[in-house]
Structure formats: structure tokens, C-alpha cells
Write a protein that holds these residues in place. Sequence first.
Motif, PDB file in Angstrom:
ATOM      1  N   MET A  30      26.067  43.266  55.230  1.00 17.88           N
ATOM      2  CA  MET A  30      26.783  44.176  54.106  1.00 17.88           C
ATOM      3  C   MET A  30      27.632  43.304  53.100  1.00 17.88           C
ATOM      4  N   ASP A  31      27.332  43.604  51.923  1.00 19.56           N
ATOM      5  CA  ASP A  31      27.852  42.608  50.932  1.00 19.56           C
ATOM      6  C   ASP A  31      29.147  43.393  50.391  1.00 19.56           C
ATOM      7  N   TYR A  32      30.019  42.663  50.088  1.00 20.63           N
ATOM      8  CA  TYR A  32      31.563  42.953  49.838  1.00 20.63           C
ATOM      9  C   TYR A  32      31.935  42.371  48.461  1.00 20.63           C
ATOM     10  N   SER A  33      32.408  43.602  47.608  1.00 18.36           N
ATOM     11  CA  SER A  33      32.753  43.295  46.072  1.00 18.36           C
ATOM     12  C   SER A  33      33.931  42.320  45.973  1.00 18.36           C
ATOM     13  N   LEU A  34      34.224  41.734  45.157  1.00 20.68           N
ATOM     14  CA  LEU A  34      35.541  41.165  44.927  1.00 20.68           C
ATOM     15  C   LEU A  34      36.799  42.086  45.144  1.00 20.68           C
ATOM     16  N   ASP A  35      36.520  43.059  44.622  1.00 22.84           N
ATOM     17  CA  ASP A  35      37.745  44.281  44.566  1.00 22.84           C
ATOM     18  C   ASP A  35      37.568  44.774  46.159  1.00 22.84           C
ATOM     19  N   GLU A  36      36.823  44.877  46.932  1.00 21.06           N
ATOM     20  CA  GLU A  36      36.941  45.073  48.144  1.00 21.06           C
ATOM     21  C   GLU A  36      37.711  44.144  49.003  1.00 21.06           C
ATOM     22  N   LEU A  37      37.152  42.686  48.874  1.00 22.34           N
ATOM     23  CA  LEU A  37      37.730  41.690  49.590  1.00 22.34           C
ATOM     24  C   LEU A  37      39.216  41.504  49.057  1.00 22.34           C
ATOM     25  N   THR A  38      39.455  41.711  47.810  1.00 21.11           N
ATOM     26  CA  THR A  38      40.956  41.646  47.350  1.00 21.11           C
ATOM     27  C   THR A  38      41.811  42.719  48.053  1.00 21.11           C
ATOM     28  N   ARG A  39      41.263  43.971  48.055  1.00 24.74           N
ATOM     29  CA  ARG A  39      42.099  44.981  48.614  1.00 24.74           C
ATOM     30  C   ARG A  39      42.301  44.977  50.072  1.00 24.74           C
ATOM     31  N   ALA A  40      41.325  44.482  50.949  1.00 26.83           N
ATOM     32  CA  ALA A  40      41.602  44.224  52.320  1.00 26.83           C
ATOM     33  C   ALA A  40      42.615  43.103  52.391  1.00 26.83           C
ATOM     34  N   TYR A  41      42.366  42.055  51.839  1.00 24.54           N
ATOM     35  CA  TYR A  41      43.260  40.873  51.975  1.00 24.54           C
ATOM     36  C   TYR A  41      44.771  41.334  51.670  1.00 24.54           C
ATOM     37  N   ARG A  42      44.638  41.877  50.178  1.00 24.43           N
ATOM     38  CA  ARG A  42      46.217  42.313  49.902  1.00 24.43           C
ATOM     39  C   ARG A  42      46.723  43.281  51.132  1.00 24.43           C
ATOM     40  N   LEU A  43      45.964  44.326  51.533  1.00 27.93           N
ATOM     41  CA  LEU A  43      46.600  45.216  52.532  1.00 27.93           C
ATOM     42  C   LEU A  43      47.000  44.597  53.882  1.00 27.93           C
ATOM     43  N   MET A  44      45.993  43.696  54.270  1.00 23.76           N
ATOM     44  CA  MET A  44      46.415  43.026  55.546  1.00 23.76           C
ATOM     45  C   MET A  44      47.899  42.094  55.487  1.00 23.76           C
ATOM     46  N   LYS A  45      47.687  41.603  54.269  1.00 17.19           N
ATOM     47  CA  LYS A  45      48.930  40.453  53.977  1.00 17.19           C
ATOM     48  C   LYS A  45      50.143  41.367  53.935  1.00 17.19           C
ATOM     49  N   THR A  46      50.278  42.631  53.370  1.00 17.46           N
ATOM     50  CA  THR A  46      51.168  43.441  52.922  1.00 17.46           C
ATOM     51  C   THR A  46      51.693  44.011  54.426  1.00 17.46           C
ATOM     52  N   ILE A  47      50.675  44.203  55.061  1.00 18.81           N
ATOM     53  CA  ILE A  47      50.971  44.945  56.447  1.00 18.81           C
ATOM     54  C   ILE A  47      51.704  43.738  57.182  1.00 18.81           C
ATOM     55  N   ARG A  48      51.171  42.644  57.335  1.00 22.10           N
ATOM     56  CA  ARG A  48      51.813  41.369  58.056  1.00 22.10           C
ATOM     57  C   ARG A  48      53.141  41.133  57.447  1.00 22.10           C
ATOM     58  N   GLU A  49      53.436  40.960  56.270  1.00 21.56           N
ATOM     59  CA  GLU A  49      54.709  40.534  55.517  1.00 21.56           C
ATOM     60  C   GLU A  49      55.550  41.714  55.775  1.00 21.56           C
ATOM     61  N   PHE A  50      55.358  43.015  55.677  1.00 17.58           N
ATOM     62  CA  PHE A  50      56.431  44.201  55.609  1.00 17.58           C
ATOM     63  C   PHE A  50      56.893  44.196  57.044  1.00 17.58           C
TER      64      PHE A  50
END
Lengths: 325, 325
Positions: free
Chosen positions: A1-21
Motif C-alpha cells: 500500500m502506498d502512503y501519500s505525504l499527507d497521510e504520513l504527516t497526519r499519522a506521525y503528527r497524531l502519534m507524536k501528539t498522543i505521546r507528548e500529550f
Amino acid sequence: MDYSLDELTRAYRLMKTIREFEERIRSEYQQGKLPGFIHMYRNQEAIAVGACLDMTNDDYIASTHRGHGHCIAKGCELEGMMLELACKQDGLCNGKGGSMHIADMTKGMLGANAIVGGGPPIAAGAALTAKTLKTGGVSMAFIGDGASDQGTVAEALNLAVVLQLPMIFMYENNFYAEFTRNPKPEGRIAERAGAFGMPSIVVDGSDFYAVHAACREAIERGRNGGGPTAIEAVSARYYGHFEGDPQDYRDGAELRAQRAAGDPLPRFLEDPRTAALNANSIADIDSAVFAELDRTVELALAAADPTPDKLYTDVYVDYEGRAMQ
Amino acid sequence: MKMSIREAINLTLHEEMARDSRVVVMGEDVASGQGGVYGVTAGLTEKFGVARVIDTPITESAIVGAAGGAALTGLRPVAELMFIDFLGVCLDQLLNQIAKFRYMFGGQARTPLVIRTMIGAGEGTGPQHSQILYPMLAAIPGIKVVVPSNAADAKGLLAEAIRQDDPVVFCEHKALYMNECEVPEGDYVIPFGKARTVVAGTDITLCGLSRMAVLAEQAAVELAAEGISAEVIDPRTLSPLDEESILASVSKTGRLVVVDESNPLCSMASEIAGMVAEFGFDYLDAPVQRVTAPHTPVPATPCLEKEYVPSVADIVRSAKKALEY
């Protein structure tokens, strides 16, 4: 499955947000600045984000007591969440829900739940709405390994099969039911759900890509009238049952090993499929996350408490609660 | 038009389903067979189809919980809990989930849900199919509790229950199903919290709940034969409770008998007696009399069941006790 840059950005931003939250509220909680109980989601970030990445506001989730990550992944704003965790008037639930009952109807987030196993029947109902009104929506219940033993979960599994509901049973197996190690072997939960008559799969809960692929398939199945799916995402609980639980019941060496092996963030960043997300954009996301946390924490701690009259509001739609007469 | 309570409920379900496509009926045997144990939902499937008249497995937590989740997300379910005794296997979904959605989510949620359920003794159905239990529910903030005692009220109150936006438990006394009376045709809606004066009188107030309103009316006839003018009040809804009408009647008569088929401890009779003692003390010429079932389970044997259920003679005796005080 290919991932767009937008999807990768969202995935990382959300995971990082959860971690730091979670790290930030843990710190605030330890300083006595947040009331009640909180339950940390660290190291399970890939599950919430992989599960919700393909969802819209017309899709529903029913969460658990360990629900902050689910909220963030489903799109809840940090400001409303932070205010709610601080139990302030302008929180998502006007301070009446707090961490364990936080909800956001506008995002299809039907509530954290302080009753273990309380959410799946409600999620089945949301799936019934989607099916009856033909919205194309799906509904997902997050279920811990502890909750997997509750009768409500079995009833929801059965109802979802009988009514062929567009529903996903998203098990998060972190192997601890509160302070007790769940004796079930890995895969037993998926096997049990599958026995009700739905496809079921076991995935590595620290692998965003594995969780996301399984959920994409389950969500598509639900949207296309294919009925429910069960997914057992295997992870390891990083912190205690609730914040302040020292986890004396766990073997220290094993816990340290699990913490390192089960961290989804480096795993995501080191995966070749993530290569399009370059170091600069990661640094930008990180600083934006920290800035937003600073802003929302400062705002939440300074915000107004509900006034005493709010005790009586929102008991019913058309009249208020009361003391007596 | 003259009809029974059973027919009035059936008619109202037909009318409300025709009026609003979001109304769905769900529960055990509601679609198949004769439309439930007493045929209350008969004919709905033929008219509205299985997508809106939903047979479920025997799974009360999932029925109630899914109906709650469906109500939270846009349907207006009328769920059937076959007997109120089955609260024992699904109370969490009502007590901790549905009743609290609106409050704990800070007013974001509307839960337009009706749970229809059978209550009461008199049919020889024994300890697990004959209880009243509505005092337990009336004690829960966030739920409304309705106890119709005739066909006209059943129609008007059920229409209101389906159209308003809070969770309602609609208690149908199984020994009243075949009772007939004139029922207004067309749109007929009775607001909650408005008692009905069944019989006007001046010497004593008989406040009867559910089937006990019918018995109180019979007691009033017997008392009238002895020259005693009894006023019979049927509150019709327990939460909200029309305290004003009860107090107004007691201010006129100075004496009160509350007739309630519940067990006595923490009964609605106790609640109403306490309310009148606190707010109507100056009106009272005699102690409030409570006529309830005894503090025992409901026996299966008809000879003991007859002893268990309050009788017209019990009401007459208590009325005379108050009058002779």
C-alpha cells in the motif's frame, strides 16, 4: 500500500501528539494540577492512529478509560481536551466528564468509558444507525484485553454478527487487566471474536502500518455491507493501570524490554515506507506539537471552573436537575 | 374509539413509525411470531419492514446499549425489555451509560430512547417476571419513568415518550393490557409531569400508581357507597413527578393514601409520603398511609400472589384508618 505525504504527516503528527500529550498531562497530574484518575496510553499510539486514520466525522468510536489517544486520533481538539481533563467549564464536556468520560459528538467520539466493557453495545448502536440511515459510516469499539472477558463485549459481538453491522471490534491487548496479567495467549482474543462468525486478525500494535492495513480492510468491509471485523492489536502497557500505579507486580527487566521493543514512534520513522517524511518536516511537527501543548496547558490551568449552578444543568433536555423541591 | 391498552400501544407505535422514519422498534420477538408475548408489536413488520422492526437475540445488554448508542447517533429507538425484571442483566447500560450521556458529555448528547417494559404481578408469573422496580429507575437522574394506567394515557404518553429527547422507561402493567377505554383519535400527546385526576373528591386523596390507580378508583366507588368522597390522583409519570397536583389535592382533602405495587422500602409510596410530609405538613389531618406490596419476592402461587398485591379492600381499610385518625 502506498502512503501519500499527507497521510504520513497526519499519522506521525497524531502519534507524536498522543505521546507528548500523555507525557505532559502525566507531569501536570504528578504536580497535583489535574483531578481524578488518568490512564496513560503511551506505546499504544499506533493502534489509535492506525485505527482512525481512514475515518471521517460520520464514523463513530466508543472508547475506554484509557481514551486520550483515541480522542486525539479521532480528531478532538487539544484545547477542548485539555480543558476537560482539567475539569473546566469550557472543556469538551463542561468539566462534567473529565478524563474517563470525555466525548465529542461532533467528531463521532461517543465517549471514554469508566465501565470496563461498557462501550461495545453503544458502538453497536451507532453502527445500527449508520446501517439504518445508510450513511456509509462505520463504528468502532476499542476494547482492552481485560474488557474482552466482559459479557457486554460478547453480546455486542453476537449482535453485530446477527444484524451484520458495520462495526470493528478493536482489541488492544496490552496483557494487563488492571494489576493482573491476563493469562490468555496472544491471539486468543481474536480467535474468540472470530468464533462469533466474523473475520478476525492479530496485528502487531506497535506497527502503525500493520494496524492501518487491517483497519482499512475492516472499514471498507463495513462500508460495503460486509459486516463486522475483529482486530487484536498486540502491545505492551508502558505505564501502570492508572497514573500513580508503580507496577510492582511486573518484572522490571521484562517491562524495560517491552518498553523499548514496543515503541511505535521509532518503528514508524525507521520504516522505509516513511522515507518521504524528511527530518525537517518531522522537526516542524514536533515543535508545533510542543507549542500547542504549552498553549493549551497554560490556558486550561488558568481557565474558569464551572459555576455552582451548573450542577443542575444538562440532566434532561427539557428541564434541569434539582436539589429538592 | 374504545380500545385496550395493548391496542393503544400498538396503534401509537404504528402512528409514530409512520410519522418519523427515524423511529425503529427493536427487541426479542418484536418482529416475528405474534409481535411479542402479548402481541403489542403485532403488524409492525408487515408495515415497516425488518430494517425498522428489528428482532434481536436474547441479549438485554446489547438491546438496551445498542438502542442507547443508536439514539445517541440519530435514530429514535423504541426498545423492548420484555420484563422489567431483566434489568438485572442490563442495568449498566441504562444506569451508567444512557442515563448519564447528556450530563457527563456536558449537554452535547440527546438520547431519544424509549424502553418499553412489562411490570407487575397478577398473572402468576412468579418472582422473576412480576416485579415493579420502577422506584429504582425513578431514583436515577437522567431517566424519565412513565406508568400509564389506561389506554388513552398509554397512547398520549407513548407518543410524548417517542417524540421527546430523553431516555424514557415506559412501564406497561401486564395485568392491564386488556383494559379498555375511550382513546382520542388522531394526534394525541400528553406532556410528562402532569397528573390526571381520575375522580374528584373532598374527604381523602388516593394516589395510585400504574395498576393501583385502577384499584384506587374502585376503592373510591366503595367509599362513595359509605358516603366518603375520595379524590383519586394518577401521577402517570414518576420522573418527572407532578408534586404540585398531589399537594394541591392533599391541601383540599387533608388526608392521603398512596397506593403502590412496589415493595415498601424505598418505594414510590415512600417518596410521595415523604414529599407530602415535608412540603404539605400543614395540610395533613392524619398520617399519610402507604399501601404497598410486602417486603417479599412475588410468589408464583396464585393464592399467595393475591395476598401480595395490594387490594381494593386494603385501600379502603387504609382510607378509613386515615379518616378515623
